[in-house]
Design an enzyme around this catalytic site. Structure first.
Site, PDB file in Angstrom:
ATOM      1  N   GLU A 128       0.828  -1.222   0.000  1.00 36.42           N
ATOM      2  CA  GLU A 128       0.000   0.000   0.000  1.00 36.42           C
ATOM      3  C   GLU A 128       0.855   1.263   0.000  1.00 36.42           C
ATOM      4  OE1 GLU A 128      -0.466  -2.609   1.958  1.00 36.42           O
ATOM      5  OE2 GLU A 128      -2.485  -3.329   1.484  1.00 36.42           O
TER       6      GLU A 128
ATOM      7  N   HIS B 234     -11.549  -3.771  10.350  1.00 40.33           N
ATOM      8  CA  HIS B 234     -12.165  -3.780   9.026  1.00 40.33           C
ATOM      9  C   HIS B 234     -13.339  -2.819   8.952  1.00 40.33           C
ATOM     10  CE1 HIS B 234      -9.569  -6.946   7.880  1.00 40.33           C
ATOM     11  NE2 HIS B 234     -10.304  -7.428   6.908  1.00 40.33           N
TER      12      HIS B 234
END
Ligand SMILES: Cc1ncc(C[n+]2csc(CCOP(=O)(O)OP(=O)(O)O)c2C)c(N)n1
Ligand SMILES: [Mg+2]
Lengths: 348, 319
Positions: A63, A133
């Protein structure tokens, strides 16, 4: 022109990506899973077949560096759209986003340095998303000059904001709540842009202003319906653009109603609610205010706790009632309205 | 090694001399507080930037670090704008908003230097993606120190560059230290090249700081990269003569010995090049460069500081 055409939120995003990639060959889309069978909940479906793997590609699980790659590609004249399937994963990209993307134009004195970059990032809740999440970290980003941040709640604004984000010459963080993916609304087929820094008045009312961020805008619309039972008329605003923030629209609504609840789709400390309310106070607006948002704990997984963690329509309605009638006994909507279908369809 | 003609050696000497003398001037003036940002001098390391940039052509670009004066000048960056930037003036290459650590000259292919270790490595790779995407045969050179090897971004970037066969030359200027921390106190063993090669690219180590070797090797790699053969990794061992940041020596700190640096001073590439040229040619070059430097510092002195309104400019590009 078919103004009555209904599209879902992800369909609106997919259409925007298709149209912009078609129009401008410098637009590329990449990120974990963009070309896989699930195609980021369908939003990137068909893109690789149509535009080829040099324009649409999966990436290593990197990322941080892939954000740097996006910035470098942008400097070289491309218009990358970098996708994070969850905002939690985007934390690994913060160095490049904050230290480089947001600062490059400024620290190199403007001129021909600019970073036309879109960072799509999904947030969400429910069904066991749990601590890592489910996070919705836009307050961290709102603190940074040099970034534009949008979190549209309607399919119409999703398409317009996506096109605007791609055409904008600066880094834009585009926040999509998974529950908004069930929203349907009128979306014109032709391309159009949705100017940043302009809030959306979702519903008019006279007694109280409800400002809901991202999916909380939908909860506010649902709360409005509940409040009708109690004879309270709520005005509902979706800021759409968190940075820059359209404080004028909120200010004129609150000047009218005299009451405001901001419902953050995040923790409240130094959040959007705090910012909005402070800016209103600085304008000497006479008002009653309240903030709602996530409980200031890590998001739990089990539903019985999660229920307490998030604001929802009933909690918002109940809080609004208390604001109007502080001396009466607390009220919560009794009826269980079928409000899954609450959607904002226009007018625009 | 092949022999080089005088004109080429003169070019190398001019570039080396310019960088050395500019930084000596910076060091001399630094205590007066006219320079408005910390300076990380490249003195002792110039041959890496000069050797590599001489092997580039117009259209090629470089990205680098806060220790970027040498790279900026070797690639042809505007000297006046650089000194004005150090002075915090509006005429600086970043209008005074960057300082010594954020030099840029896009016309000359200097795409920017960064003060966060390792951050320009993936950006170089992304730029290379853009070049390849647009069918260009230009090349990107990414300069960084041995400290950047420790960062995840370095490894992620090499992996992606190799995966996509991108036109980028990675150049690690290994001066053995990240601030005062020796590379072998940070790395299991002296295997930077092996690690780079494991990602799928040729990796070469140049141990002696020889400017001709650096130039030839870079030239060979850049040619291959231009032909689409994918990225290459080059480790250049070198030596920073001055302290990590600032204009002084730092032997009193005790983290390294004077002897360690002395052996690099003995093989100073600037002196070596000077000895290859006639004294007449040398003085012509030196006189010209001295004048250039004098003009640049005068330009910086005379330039105004930015007005207050400039604070809010350059945050966004208006479309
Ligand atoms: C990400 C990051 N961590 C720490 C620092 C502090 N820092 C500045 S320079 C430096 C040393 C870097 O050494 P190296 O990459 O070998 O470059 P050199 O200074 O030797 O040219 C460190 C740790 C930083 N700037 N960025
Ligand atoms: Mg070092």
């Amino acid at each position: 022109m078919n103004t009555q055409r209904l599209l879902s939120y992800p369909e609106a995003i997919r259409e925007a990506l298709n149209q912009e990639m078609e129009r401008d060959p410098s637009v590329i889309v990449f990120g974990l899973g963009v070309d896989d069978p699930k195609a980021i909940l369908g939003t990137t479906k068909g893109l690789v077949e149509r535009f080829g793997p040099h324009r649409v590609f999966d990436t290593p699980l990197s990322e941080d560096s892939m954000t740097g790659v996006a910035i470098g590609a942008a400097l070289a004249g491309l218009r990358p759209v970098h996708v994070h399937i969850r905002m939690d994963f985007m934390l690994l990209a913060m160095n490049q986003i904050i230290n480089m993307a947001a600062k490059m134009r400024y620290m190199f004195g403007g001129g021909d340095i600019y970073v036309p970059l879109v960072i799509r990032t999904l947030i969400g809740k429910s069904w066991g998303q749990g601590p890592q999440h489910s996070q919705s970290l836009y307050p961290l980003l709102m603190n940074i000059p040099g970034l534009k941040i949008v979190a549209p709640s309607t399919p119409y604004d999703a398409k317009g904001c996506m096109i605007q984000s791609i055409r904008d010459d600066n880094p834009v963080v585009f926040i999509e709540h998974r529950l908004l993916y069930y929203q349907k609304g009128h979306v014109p087929e032709e391309t159009y842009t949705r100017a940043f820094g302009k809030a959306r008045l979702l519903a008019e009312g006279s007694d109280i202003t409800l400002v809901g961020i991202s999916q909380m805008a939908v909860e506010c619309l649902r709360a409005k319906r509940y409040l009708e039972e109690a004879g309270i008329s709520a005005e509902v605003i979706d800021p759409v653009s968190l940075s820059p923030l359209d404080i004028d629209t909120i200010a004129s609504s609150v000047s009218k109603t005299g009451r405001l609840i901001v419902v953050d789709n995040a923790w409240m400390v130094c959040g959007a609610g705090a910012e909005i309310i402070t800016q209103l106070i600085e304008r000497n607006i006479n008002m009653q205010v309240h903030r709602m948002g996530f409980a200031f704990v890590t998001c739990p997984t089990t539903p019985t706790l999660e229920e307490h963690f998030y604001p929802n329509a009933k909690k918002i309605a109940s809080r609004a009632y208390e604001m109007l009638y502080p001396d009466r006994k607390p009220w919560t909507p009794k009826t269980e309205l079928q409000l899954e279908e609450i959607e904002f369809k226009g007018p625009f | 090694m092949k022999t080089f003609d005088t004109a080429f050696i003169e070019r190398l000497y001019r570039s080396m001399y310019l960088i050395r003398r500019v930084e000596e001037e910076i060091a001399r003036i630094y205590p007066t507080d006219k320079i408005k940002s910390p300076v990380h001098l490249s003195i002792g390391q110039e041959a890496v930037s000069v050797g590599i940039c001489e092997a580039l052509r117009d259209g090629d670009v470089v990205f680098g670090t806060y220790r970027g004066h040498a790279m900026y000048l070797a690639k042809g960056g505007d000297l006046k704008k650089m000194i004005a930037e150090l002075y915090g003036k509006i005429t600086g290459c970043a209008r005074g908003k960057g300082g010594s650590m954020h030099l840029i000259d896009t016309e000359k292919g200097v795409m920017g230097t960064s003060a966060i270790v390792g951050t320009t490595i993936p950006i170089s790779v992304g730029y290379a993606y853009g070049l390849k995407y647009n069918g260009s045969d230009s090349v990107v050179v990414s300069f960084f120190g041995d400290g950047a090897i420790d960062e995840g971004a370095f490894h992620e970037s090499l992996n992606f560059a190799a995966l996509k066969k991108l036109p980028v030359l990675f150049v690690c200027e290994n001066n053995f230290y990240a601030i005062h921390s020796h590379h072998l106190s940070r790395h299991h063993s002296d295997n930077i090249c092996e690690r780079a090669a494991s990602y799928g690219m040729p990796a070469e180590k140049i141990e002696d700081g020889d400017i001709f070797r650096i130039y030839e090797s870079a030239g060979k790699h850049i040619e291959a990269i231009r032909q689409g053969k994918g990225p290459v990794f080059l480790e250049c061992i070198t030596c920073r003569w001055k302290e990590h940041v600032g204009p002084n020596d730092d032997f009193h700190l005790g983290y390294r010995s004077e002897k360690e640096v002395a052996c690099w001073k003995e093989k100073d590439q600037l002196t070596r090049l000077r000895n290859l040229l006639s004294s007449n040619n040398v003085s012509v070059i030196e006189n010209e460069v001295e004048q250039e430097i004098k003009d640049a510092f005068e330009f910086a002195e005379k330039s105004p500081f930015p007005e207050g309104v400039v604070l809010y400019e350059d945050v966004f590009k208006e479309s």
